[in-house]
Design a protein around this motif. Structure first.
Motif, PDB file in Angstrom:
ATOM      1  N   ASP A  27       1.020  -1.465   0.037  1.00 45.33           N
ATOM      2  CA  ASP A  27       0.005  -0.022  -0.210  1.00 45.33           C
ATOM      3  C   ASP A  27       0.463   0.967   0.254  1.00 45.33           C
ATOM      4  N   MET A  28       0.112   2.563  -0.948  1.00 49.91           N
ATOM      5  CA  MET A  28       1.557   3.366  -1.157  1.00 49.91           C
ATOM      6  C   MET A  28       1.596   4.551   0.100  1.00 49.91           C
ATOM      7  N   GLU A  29       0.226   4.197   0.884  1.00 48.66           N
ATOM      8  CA  GLU A  29      -0.174   5.465   1.622  1.00 48.66           C
ATOM      9  C   GLU A  29       0.537   5.249   3.196  1.00 48.66           C
ATOM     10  N   MET A  30       1.506   4.437   2.933  1.00 48.28           N
ATOM     11  CA  MET A  30       2.570   4.580   4.374  1.00 48.28           C
ATOM     12  C   MET A  30       4.186   4.978   3.596  1.00 48.28           C
ATOM     13  N   ALA A  31       4.137   5.616   2.210  1.00 46.88           N
ATOM     14  CA  ALA A  31       5.304   5.730   1.495  1.00 46.88           C
ATOM     15  C   ALA A  31       5.639   7.755   1.806  1.00 46.88           C
ATOM     16  N   ASP A  32       6.366   7.923   2.290  1.00 49.42           N
ATOM     17  CA  ASP A  32       7.194   9.084   1.952  1.00 49.42           C
ATOM     18  C   ASP A  32       7.826   9.463   0.664  1.00 49.42           C
ATOM     19  N   ARG A  33       8.251   8.447   0.701  1.00 45.61           N
ATOM     20  CA  ARG A  33       9.360   8.708  -0.475  1.00 45.61           C
ATOM     21  C   ARG A  33       9.355   7.238  -1.584  1.00 45.61           C
ATOM     22  N   VAL A  34       9.407   6.923  -2.669  1.00 53.17           N
ATOM     23  CA  VAL A  34       9.777   5.559  -3.278  1.00 53.17           C
ATOM     24  C   VAL A  34      11.095   5.707  -4.663  1.00 53.17           C
ATOM     25  N   ASP A  35      11.847   5.611  -4.280  1.00 49.30           N
ATOM     26  CA  ASP A  35      13.273   5.033  -5.252  1.00 49.30           C
ATOM     27  C   ASP A  35      13.359   3.751  -5.927  1.00 49.30           C
ATOM     28  N   ILE A  36      13.622   4.173  -7.179  1.00 49.38           N
ATOM     29  CA  ILE A  36      13.372   3.128  -8.041  1.00 49.38           C
ATOM     30  C   ILE A  36      15.245   2.997  -8.569  1.00 49.38           C
ATOM     31  N   LEU A  37      16.016   2.563  -8.221  1.00 49.37           N
ATOM     32  CA  LEU A  37      16.896   2.641  -8.851  1.00 49.37           C
ATOM     33  C   LEU A  37      17.445   1.389 -10.264  1.00 49.37           C
ATOM     34  N   LYS A  38      17.699   1.696 -10.964  1.00 49.65           N
ATOM     35  CA  LYS A  38      17.827   0.987 -12.145  1.00 49.65           C
ATOM     36  C   LYS A  38      19.362   0.135 -12.414  1.00 49.65           C
ATOM     37  N   GLY A  39      18.997  -0.915 -12.872  1.00 52.14           N
ATOM     38  CA  GLY A  39      20.242  -2.451 -12.748  1.00 52.14           C
ATOM     39  C   GLY A  39      20.686  -2.516 -11.860  1.00 52.14           C
ATOM     40  N   PRO A  40      21.501  -3.879 -11.252  1.00 51.10           N
ATOM     41  CA  PRO A  40      21.921  -4.790 -10.548  1.00 51.10           C
ATOM     42  C   PRO A  40      22.493  -3.883  -8.918  1.00 51.10           C
ATOM     43  N   THR A  41      21.924  -4.415  -8.332  1.00 49.76           N
ATOM     44  CA  THR A  41      21.966  -3.624  -6.516  1.00 49.76           C
ATOM     45  C   THR A  41      22.574  -4.059  -5.800  1.00 49.76           C
ATOM     46  N   GLN A  42      23.148  -5.522  -5.900  1.00 48.63           N
ATOM     47  CA  GLN A  42      23.762  -5.957  -5.320  1.00 48.63           C
ATOM     48  C   GLN A  42      24.854  -5.695  -4.060  1.00 48.63           C
ATOM     49  N   LEU A  43      25.736  -4.300  -4.849  1.00 49.90           N
ATOM     50  CA  LEU A  43      26.527  -3.386  -4.419  1.00 49.90           C
ATOM     51  C   LEU A  43      26.133  -2.469  -2.997  1.00 49.90           C
ATOM     52  N   ILE A  44      25.021  -2.086  -2.853  1.00 47.56           N
ATOM     53  CA  ILE A  44      24.879  -1.183  -2.508  1.00 47.56           C
ATOM     54  C   ILE A  44      23.756  -1.611  -1.155  1.00 47.56           C
ATOM     55  N   ASN A  45      22.807  -3.024  -1.794  1.00 45.37           N
ATOM     56  CA  ASN A  45      21.807  -2.980  -0.754  1.00 45.37           C
ATOM     57  C   ASN A  45      21.996  -4.386  -0.417  1.00 45.37           C
ATOM     58  N   GLY A  46      22.548  -5.641  -1.036  1.00 45.65           N
ATOM     59  CA  GLY A  46      22.725  -6.576  -0.903  1.00 45.65           C
ATOM     60  C   GLY A  46      21.526  -7.547  -1.746  1.00 45.65           C
TER      61      GLY A  46
END
Length: 800
Positions: free
Chosen positions: A229-248
């Protein structure tokens, strides 16, 4: 540090801090004549004392501060190009404090005169502040800064990745109820499951992304598994490409990109907002948003968001009831910041739609002829998710930050469903009811340290972090006798009562762990930023079927290097490149295959990307060229065995636009082109074919226009387009290109000092029926996604 000092000691304290700043290793002398030249700064959010100290050291100026003035105060930090006084003004915004020059390159901090307001110098950051104080770009639909896990929060012009951060204002104005509604603004993202289905699923740059892989304030696996549900969100980050370095490692191994939901926080200004909403056919509900701060210097914050909505949808005998309650608490001290979020969501859906599978002897059905809900009235989806997180940050000193977070979730899911597998050109399929239960338990944690320092003229930001993720889940259920039905003329079958067979109880444990190290080095006054890093990752999976340990378990590890470089060619133009790779959990065979629930080994994904970002102040443009490689999977059309078959390579180009190029006229959207090719398939049978479920072109473009001479009235419109897609690796079956148009309006006004906003949107205004997706090329459950019929959305929000 005490809040009050004897007046006779204050001059000594001021002199002490001035001398310590002058001797700081971060201090880099600059000529006062360079003030107009502006420099790039990265000052993280935190205590006001630490933010001022770091900025003064980077700017090479002396600052004298009475500790009593800054005790207990916080700053939102800054990121971007600033002059010295301009940067200090940004850090002090809303604090009631101001600078007083006392000589060349020297200042003291003092209270602003009573009733005065701090005026900021002109700046390249033109957006107003959002609810939590983060910089919002012109137009208010996207934020300048986004969360990047290991690398912290950064301005998009200093990020060597392709990333878009949508604001809560965008969520409200789109009347986005779920994450699937919000991503309709992004050309790189597509929904691959029916909006009236059991769950939401997406693709980013052509690769699958499950809800399980959506992070909550940087923690994986905490948010609900099936719908967010989006009512809980202040922001939504969408990062393109593999994100394993920064997020695991993400729980389901998404490689095309990542999504992070940032929770809401109480602001210094009290928040009381009530919303009543309606969605056709008969969805009625409301939402409440309350935020307050308490204590000395507003140290304690509370933010509550609640939703209740229920009723029938546009589809026959389909209804959705949803409840959401999320409470966020936070504490902001001089050096310590704490926050916790606790949430509960429940969703009941009657007659949820499934993807439509197409048999080997059937042609692609005609979507325009599907006028009724082909899901049985007795089918249902019941989901309950309870989750919580705790996050902390501590400023060890002015150049070292410790941080950490833990999260938990417990979920219970109960489905009574049936597959829709069309077997001939008439649209016939067999309804075989299936009970399906799934219970999940998640525990996740991350901890890290961030340090800023200089070695000669080179700045460094060192990040060291460790992460751990654990999830166990148990699947079970039963099958019932089959009955015939038809896609175009559904036949209502009896409610299933007696099972014909019991499915095995499958229990699985996932353990992911990792340690990452990265250094962002700044050269030439941070005009050239080089990020180098690596993450050690371990993936351990065990499974049992009816208490018998499976033979597909694995325990593997790998060190994955990544890096990015960004050059600020001018104050408005940044050029960047990156290389990223990572280990992902192996695919799991779907229920539609004969080897259901088989777990495959982890695989490696790799991306190379180059791009440019242009910031005109009132609008922004980004461009990226990328290549992503990973193994390809398929369910064999004849044997129905799911497994790897070759590799796939996605070569693509992205262009995005956002902002307010003309006063009162805003744009948001872009275009993506992908050339997705299969290679190294068995016996070379499908080599050179396009990967299934990957359109060559995606286009999204939304516009808002403030009507002149009618204050508060805004008209909106949006167009969405996807080109044709293949269903299979053989490229024998194909769905047509499609387009969708949305229109809307909102009107904001005041009554008795209360802000009221009325919103009206019509999605799919032409009421076109089409197949919006053929699944995802790396997906374990392929199938066609039917478009949502014309939908009316109405809401009224009162802000007290």
């Amino acid at each position: 540090m005490p809040a009050v000092f004897p007046s006779r000691l204050r001059p000594l304290l001021q002199l002490s801090l001035m001398l310590s700043l002058s001797a700081s290793p971060l201090l880099m002398p600059v000529s006062w004549a360079d003030e107009a030249a502006r420099r790039s700064y990265q000052v993280p959010a935190g205590s006001l004392s630490a933010a001022l100290t770091r900025f003064a050291g980077l700017a090479g100026v002396n600052l004298s501060v009475d500790p009593a003035l800054v005790s207990g105060r916080s700053s939102n930090g800054l990121s971007g190009e600033y002059g010295v006084e301009e940067g200090f003004a940004r850090l002090l915004a809303g604090s009631g404090l101001q600078l007083q020059p006392v000589g060349e390159q020297a200042y003291i901090l003092m209270p602003a005169p009573e009733g005065s307001s701090l005026q900021l110098a002109p700046t390249s950051i033109l957006g107003a502040n959002d609810e939590t104080g983060g910089d919002v770009y012109a137009g208010g639909q996207v934020a300048r800064r986004g969360s990047q896990g290991l690398l912290g929060s950064r301005d998009f012009m200093e990020t060597p990745f392709s990333m878009t951060t949508y604001t809560s204002e965008a969520v409200k104005n789109q009347q986005a109820r779920t994450l699937g509604d919000l991503i309709a603004s992004d050309p790189s993202v597509r929904a691959t499951n029916p909006a009236g289905g059991r769950y939401e699923q997406f693709t980013i740059r052509g690769f699958s992304l499950f809800n399980s892989d959506v992070a909550y304030n940087g923690l994986y696996g905490v948010l609900p598994t099936y719908t967010i549900d989006m009512e809980m969100a202040d922001r939504v980050d969408i990062l393109k490409g593999p994100t394993q370095l920064i997020n695991g490692i993400s729980p389901r191994g998404s490689v095309g990109g990542g999504i992070n939901v940032v929770p809401k926080r109480a602001t210094d200004k009290p928040i009381t907002s009530l919303t009543a909403n309606y969605a056709s056919n008969n969805q009625i509900g409301g939402a409440v948003d309350v935020g307050r701060r308490f204590g000395e210097d507003n140290q304690f914050g509370l933010r509550f968001n609640g939703v209740k909505q229920s009723g029938d949808t546009e589809w026959d005998h389909q209804s959705v009831d949803r409840d959401m309650a999320v409470l966020g608490l936070d504490f902001r001290g001089e050096r310590l910041r704490l926050s916790t979020d606790v949430g509960r969501t429940e969703r009941d859906t009657d007659a949820p739609q499934e993807r439509v599978q197409v048999g080997a002897n059937a042609r692609v059905p005609s979507a325009s002829e599907v006028r009724h809900n082909y899901a049985q009235p007795w089918s249902k989806a019941r989901t309950k998710d309870t989750f919580g997180t705790v996050n902390a940050e501590f400023d060890v000193n002015d150049s070292t930050l410790l941080y950490g977070g833990v999260g938990v979730r417990k979920s219970n899911h109960d489905f009574l469903r049936h597959a829709v597998a069309v077997t001939n050109d008439k649209g016939d399929f067999s309804v075989q009811p299936r009970d399906f239960t799934r219970d999940e338990n998640v525990r996740t944690a991350t901890a890290g340290v961030r340090n800023w320092f200089h070695t000669g003229p080179v700045s460094h930001e060192i990040n060291l972090a460790a992460s751990y993720f654990y999830m166990d889940f148990e699947n079970g259920g039963a099958r019932y006798a089959a009955s015939p039905s038809n896609l175009y003329n559904p036949v209502e079958t009896p409610t299933p009562v007696r099972p014909t067979r019991q499915d095995p109880e499958v229990y699985t444990e996932n353990r992911f762990s990792g340690v990452a190290l990265a250094d962002t080095m700044g050269f030439f006054d941070d005009r050239l930023l080089l990020t180098l890093g690596a993450r050690w990752q371990r993936v351990k999976v065990d499974d049992w079927s009816d208490d018998v340990k499976g033979d597909t378990a694995y325990d593997e590890e790998k060190v994955s290097p990544s890096g990015g470089i960004l050059f600020k060619a001018t104050d408005k133009l940044s050029l960047y490149a990156n290389y990223m790779e990572g280990l992902s959990q192996g695919k799991i065979a779907p229920s539609t295959s004969v080897n259901e629930d088989e777990i495959f080994p982890p695989f490696i994904s790799r991306q190379v990307e180059v791009g440019a970002k242009y910031d005109a102040g009132s609008f922004g443009l980004t461009a990226a060229v990328f290549r992503i490689k990973q193994p390809a999977y398929e369910t064999n059309a004849v044997t129905r065995v799911f497994g790897p078959n070759g590799k796939r390579q996605n070569d693509g180009v992205e262009l995005t636009v956002f902002g307010e190029p003309l006063q009162g006229f805003r744009l948001l959207g872009g275009v993506m082109y992908i050339d997705s090719e299969l290679t190294h398939t068995t016996n070379g049978t499908f080599d050179g074919n396009r990967a299934p479920a990957t359109p060559k072109f995606n286009v999204n473009l939304g516009a808002e226009w403030d009507v002149p001479n009618v204050q508060g009235l805004t008209l909106t419109g949006r167009g969405i387009y996807s080109s044709s897609q293949y269903l299979d690796q053989s490229n024998d079956k194909q769905i047509d290109a499609w387009e969708r148009f949305d229109v809307g309006a909102r009107y904001a006004f005041k009554v008795d000092e209360k802000n009221i906003t009325l919103r009206a949107n019509i999605e799919n205004v032409a009421d076109k029926r089409y197949w919006s997706s053929a699944g995802a090329s790396d997906d374990s459950e392929p199938g066609l996604t039917l478009s949502t019929p014309r939908t009316y959305l109405l809401s009224a929000t009162v802000d007290f």
